[in-house]
Design a protein around this motif. Sequence first.
Motif, PDB file in Angstrom:
ATOM      1  N   ALA A 119      10.642  -6.350  18.419  1.00 46.39           N
ATOM      2  CA  ALA A 119      10.650  -7.572  17.623  1.00 46.39           C
ATOM      3  C   ALA A 119      10.654  -7.263  16.128  1.00 46.39           C
ATOM      4  N   VAL A 120       9.900  -6.245  15.698  1.00 46.56           N
ATOM      5  CA  VAL A 120       9.905  -5.856  14.287  1.00 46.56           C
ATOM      6  C   VAL A 120      11.303  -5.424  13.876  1.00 46.56           C
ATOM      7  N   ARG A 121      11.933  -4.622  14.708  1.00 41.49           N
ATOM      8  CA  ARG A 121      13.274  -4.125  14.364  1.00 41.49           C
ATOM      9  C   ARG A 121      14.314  -5.235  14.386  1.00 41.49           C
ATOM     10  N   GLU A 122      14.159  -6.195  15.263  1.00 41.41           N
ATOM     11  CA  GLU A 122      15.136  -7.282  15.346  1.00 41.41           C
ATOM     12  C   GLU A 122      14.961  -8.302  14.229  1.00 41.41           C
ATOM     13  N   ARG A 123      13.705  -8.594  13.883  1.00 40.76           N
ATOM     14  CA  ARG A 123      13.443  -9.650  12.900  1.00 40.76           C
ATOM     15  C   ARG A 123      13.322  -9.136  11.466  1.00 40.76           C
ATOM     16  N   ALA A 124      13.057  -7.818  11.316  1.00 45.76           N
ATOM     17  CA  ALA A 124      12.934  -7.212   9.980  1.00 45.76           C
ATOM     18  C   ALA A 124      12.045  -8.041   9.059  1.00 45.76           C
ATOM     19  N   PRO A 125      10.779  -8.249   9.409  1.00 46.25           N
ATOM     20  CA  PRO A 125       9.920  -9.118   8.596  1.00 46.25           C
ATOM     21  C   PRO A 125       9.745  -8.596   7.179  1.00 46.25           C
ATOM     22  N   LEU A 126       9.668  -9.521   6.231  1.00 48.24           N
ATOM     23  CA  LEU A 126       9.419  -9.184   4.836  1.00 48.24           C
ATOM     24  C   LEU A 126       7.905  -9.117   4.628  1.00 48.24           C
ATOM     25  N   VAL A 127       7.425  -7.930   4.303  1.00 52.53           N
ATOM     26  CA  VAL A 127       5.990  -7.680   4.156  1.00 52.53           C
ATOM     27  C   VAL A 127       5.657  -7.593   2.671  1.00 52.53           C
ATOM     28  N   HIS A 128       4.885  -8.548   2.174  1.00 50.12           N
ATOM     29  CA  HIS A 128       4.435  -8.502   0.783  1.00 50.12           C
ATOM     30  C   HIS A 128       3.214  -7.602   0.731  1.00 50.12           C
ATOM     31  N   CYS A 129       3.356  -6.466   0.061  1.00 45.64           N
ATOM     32  CA  CYS A 129       2.285  -5.458   0.024  1.00 45.64           C
ATOM     33  C   CYS A 129       1.644  -5.407  -1.357  1.00 45.64           C
ATOM     34  N   LEU A 130       0.376  -5.726  -1.431  1.00 47.70           N
ATOM     35  CA  LEU A 130      -0.417  -5.432  -2.611  1.00 47.70           C
ATOM     36  C   LEU A 130      -1.213  -4.193  -2.234  1.00 47.70           C
ATOM     37  N   THR A 131      -0.709  -3.032  -2.633  1.00 46.02           N
ATOM     38  CA  THR A 131      -1.226  -1.785  -2.092  1.00 46.02           C
ATOM     39  C   THR A 131      -1.513  -0.793  -3.196  1.00 46.02           C
ATOM     40  N   ALA A 132      -2.080   0.346  -2.836  1.00 49.00           N
ATOM     41  CA  ALA A 132      -2.444   1.378  -3.806  1.00 49.00           C
ATOM     42  C   ALA A 132      -1.205   1.985  -4.439  1.00 49.00           C
ATOM     43  N   THR A 133      -1.244   2.196  -5.746  1.00 48.25           N
ATOM     44  CA  THR A 133      -0.098   2.802  -6.422  1.00 48.25           C
ATOM     45  C   THR A 133       0.193   4.194  -5.882  1.00 48.25           C
ATOM     46  N   VAL A 134      -0.843   4.916  -5.477  1.00 50.27           N
ATOM     47  CA  VAL A 134      -0.657   6.280  -4.982  1.00 50.27           C
ATOM     48  C   VAL A 134       0.085   6.307  -3.653  1.00 50.27           C
ATOM     49  N   SER A 135       0.118   5.181  -2.947  1.00 49.88           N
ATOM     50  CA  SER A 135       0.738   5.164  -1.622  1.00 49.88           C
ATOM     51  C   SER A 135       1.944   4.237  -1.520  1.00 49.88           C
ATOM     52  N   MET A 136       2.376   3.662  -2.633  1.00 42.55           N
ATOM     53  CA  MET A 136       3.487   2.711  -2.577  1.00 42.55           C
ATOM     54  C   MET A 136       4.736   3.329  -1.954  1.00 42.55           C
ATOM     55  N   GLY A 137       5.014   4.574  -2.294  1.00 46.67           N
ATOM     56  CA  GLY A 137       6.217   5.221  -1.792  1.00 46.67           C
ATOM     57  C   GLY A 137       6.249   5.343  -0.288  1.00 46.67           C
TER      58      GLY A 137
ATOM     59  N   LEU B 137      -0.481   2.547   7.819  1.00 49.78           N
ATOM     60  CA  LEU B 137      -0.928   1.932   9.071  1.00 49.78           C
ATOM     61  C   LEU B 137      -1.272   0.458   8.843  1.00 49.78           C
ATOM     62  N   GLY B 138      -1.974   0.166   7.753  1.00 46.46           N
ATOM     63  CA  GLY B 138      -2.301  -1.234   7.461  1.00 46.46           C
ATOM     64  C   GLY B 138      -1.069  -2.084   7.248  1.00 46.46           C
ATOM     65  N   ALA B 139      -0.082  -1.533   6.515  1.00 41.44           N
ATOM     66  CA  ALA B 139       1.153  -2.281   6.262  1.00 41.44           C
ATOM     67  C   ALA B 139       1.973  -2.438   7.537  1.00 41.44           C
ATOM     68  N   LEU B 140       1.992  -1.393   8.375  1.00 43.80           N
ATOM     69  CA  LEU B 140       2.704  -1.481   9.649  1.00 43.80           C
ATOM     70  C   LEU B 140       2.041  -2.522  10.551  1.00 43.80           C
ATOM     71  N   THR B 141       0.725  -2.597  10.498  1.00 41.60           N
ATOM     72  CA  THR B 141       0.004  -3.624  11.243  1.00 41.60           C
ATOM     73  C   THR B 141       0.445  -5.009  10.777  1.00 41.60           C
ATOM     74  N   ALA B 142       0.594  -5.167   9.467  1.00 48.18           N
ATOM     75  CA  ALA B 142       1.048  -6.452   8.934  1.00 48.18           C
ATOM     76  C   ALA B 142       2.449  -6.789   9.445  1.00 48.18           C
ATOM     77  N   ALA B 143       3.340  -5.803   9.466  1.00 48.54           N
ATOM     78  CA  ALA B 143       4.688  -6.041   9.979  1.00 48.54           C
ATOM     79  C   ALA B 143       4.637  -6.520  11.421  1.00 48.54           C
ATOM     80  N   CYS B 144       3.727  -5.947  12.193  1.00 44.96           N
ATOM     81  CA  CYS B 144       3.583  -6.358  13.593  1.00 44.96           C
ATOM     82  C   CYS B 144       2.954  -7.744  13.708  1.00 44.96           C
ATOM     83  N   VAL B 145       2.037  -8.069  12.797  1.00 46.63           N
ATOM     84  CA  VAL B 145       1.418  -9.397  12.787  1.00 46.63           C
ATOM     85  C   VAL B 145       2.466 -10.479  12.532  1.00 46.63           C
ATOM     86  N   ALA B 146       3.525 -10.137  11.808  1.00 48.35           N
ATOM     87  CA  ALA B 146       4.581 -11.106  11.515  1.00 48.35           C
ATOM     88  C   ALA B 146       5.338 -11.524  12.767  1.00 48.35           C
TER      89      ALA B 146
END
Length: 247
Positions: A7-25, A193-202
Amino acid sequence: MNGVITAVRERAPLVHCLTATVSMGIVADGLLAAGARPMMTETEAEAPVIVSAADVLSINLGTLSTDGAAGIPATVASARTLGIPWVLDPTAVGLAPVRTPLALQLAHMQPAVISANASEVLVLAGAGGGGRGADATASSLDVLPHARELAQRTGAVVAVSGKVDVITDGEHVHQVRGGSAIMPRVTGTGCLLGALTAACVAVAAPWEAALAASTWMKRAGEVAHERGAGPGSFRIHLLDALDEVKQ
């Protein structure tokens, strides 16, 4: 994983990430490798508006900036008003005098999932704790009673990362084993992992989403471990593996 990866791959959810600058990449690259789409804006002037375009919101307190501290509560409030689900990653709470009260406030703003390590769970549960920076000093299995209590109190699924990931909704508990010992030596894998969890929550209910994201990362870590010679090559192979892991 009940079709969550597909479902993640088919729907390609847009994840708005307010995340650490050290891990943005790695967060951005990891979401793209998984099939999701990242968006990163944290200022109070823009983030609460831009979140309206997102399918899900991911909040990570990592390298918390002044802009982030101001923008995060307003962005979460905006997401809630719009009915956009969100995930909280309370990175490095404990001693930090700004992020700790902020995380405690956010935990009661109806996150779908709280994605945290064991020490962070102890802090949110009011049981002391606090790790050394972003590193946990407690075990995920040891804090299970506190994770269950936190889930019951906040209504969120609590996903505790560690050598064994523990996921609970306050009643049910699931353990996810596997992964790689190299993963903690690569900056931002917990944020990813947190951002991937968000993608799955979508695309799925919080319980299924947290379980799928944890399993996805563990399997990808195993593949990367087999191919990589050390932390540098592991990072590259982790991104490839996120793309390759099957349902």
